[in-house]
Design an enzyme around this catalytic site. Sequence first.
Site, PDB file in Angstrom:
ATOM      1  N   ASP A  56       7.950 -96.303 -14.460  1.00 16.60           N
ATOM      2  CA  ASP A  56       8.958 -95.751 -13.545  1.00 16.60           C
ATOM      3  C   ASP A  56       8.434 -95.850 -12.111  1.00 16.60           C
ATOM      4  O   ASP A  56       8.687 -94.984 -11.268  1.00 16.60           O
ATOM      5  CB  ASP A  56       9.301 -94.299 -13.904  1.00 16.60           C
TER       6      ASP A  56
ATOM      7  N   GLY B 260      -0.106 -88.260 -16.026  1.00 21.81           N
ATOM      8  CA  GLY B 260      -0.744 -86.971 -15.814  1.00 21.81           C
ATOM      9  C   GLY B 260       0.041 -86.043 -14.921  1.00 21.81           C
ATOM     10  O   GLY B 260      -0.342 -84.884 -14.751  1.00 21.81           O
TER      11      GLY B 260
ATOM     12  N   ARG C  44      16.983 -72.146 -29.258  1.00 16.45           N
ATOM     13  CA  ARG C  44      18.388 -72.021 -29.647  1.00 16.45           C
ATOM     14  C   ARG C  44      19.270 -73.120 -29.044  1.00 16.45           C
ATOM     15  O   ARG C  44      20.432 -73.236 -29.411  1.00 16.45           O
ATOM     16  CB  ARG C  44      18.931 -70.649 -29.229  1.00 16.45           C
TER      17      ARG C  44
ATOM     18  N   ALA D 288      15.461 -88.141  -8.298  1.00 14.51           N
ATOM     19  CA  ALA D 288      15.298 -88.857  -7.033  1.00 14.51           C
ATOM     20  C   ALA D 288      16.460 -89.793  -6.733  1.00 14.51           C
ATOM     21  O   ALA D 288      16.294 -90.804  -6.042  1.00 14.51           O
ATOM     22  CB  ALA D 288      13.994 -89.647  -7.063  1.00 14.51           C
TER      23      ALA D 288
END
Length: 401
Positions: free
Chosen positions: A285, A260, A238, A151
């Site tokens: 956040d 969630g 990998r 964002a």
Amino acid sequence: MVQRTVLTGARVVLPGGVVDNGRVTVEGTRITAAGPPADPASGRADPASGRGGEAVEALDLPGRWIVPGFVDLHVHGGGGASFSAGTPEESLTAIRTHRLHGTTTMLASTVTGDLDDLARQAAALSELVEQGELAGIHFEGPFISPHRCGAHQPSLLRAPDPADVRKLVDAARGTARMMTLAPELPGGLESVRLLADSGVLAAVGHTDSTYEATREAVEAGATVATHLFNAMPSLLHRAPGPIAALLEDERVTIELINDGTHLHPAMLELAFHRAGADRVAFITDAMGAAGMNDGRYPLGPMEVEVKDGVARISDGPTAGSIAGSTLTLDRAFRRAVTIDGLGVEQTVRALSATPARLLGIADRVGSLEVGKDADLVVLDDDFRLRGVMRRGGWVVHPELG
């Protein structure tokens, strides 16, 4: 007159474990007792009795939990306000919103913007740090990868030139506590070293780094994983990428957004299994919509639409990207215990003790111990918030009965 508050009858979460029918005593702004109820045979005075010059409040809280105030390392706003606005009014609105949800200590996180604008924001936010309203400033961007910008406005991103990094740190006038950057970019490792030498936490995030390059960043001094799993390459067999490098190193604290939406529960379980609660810090956040209804809100220079509590960029080249969260830490706590199956003591460490230790302020906050700031949260038996105290004063007074 000194205010004395005595809380009894609750389950109190202490560093050494949970005390049933516990007691917490607060005098002024400090905790003066935390543990089991006083033994009448000890000869000590009734903790609810007053002394000269004291105003006493005694609250019996059966069926409640008392936990330390929450510490949020990563929050952009709340209550319809944003720290990026750079005004005391908006910043205080965001601070008050999160305090109502139990966050008694927080960093103010910025969003990618023009370097001069970020310097002005830092100067304004530094005043609130100096006043004790904030614990410091967290710069998230502009030194992040255009491939993992999330964002953040792509046109404003730039490589972490150490001179530019220094400009922002200096603008914060000693209040910069953390900076998120992509270490694989030109100047990345030099900037990590600069931050570490300056006493600022270097956080790896919004990065397209490899496993090897991330390990180099940790060796250079990076000690935080910004919202692990989000805005970075996935964990592949990998190409383990930055996730494996950050999880495996004991020097790194892992941020997780437990709303969630950002994380599948299996990934949260993986992080706790590998890193443990002493290395995990729950963050919000959160952007301006935290504590608010669905609608449109600014996030730095961009606009965000919130629908069903999920924030996404509404237009431009990153339209549809998740834009922070609308989370508050009381909801993160309840989800961790009732849905994710974490223990209360684990959750308390991830919400309080671990982030406080990372910030270097564990001598004052992050646990219920004698001499520390009287920052605490009262929860009911369903882990819903019922009270918040910060520095001895009630932000939310507990509901009794």
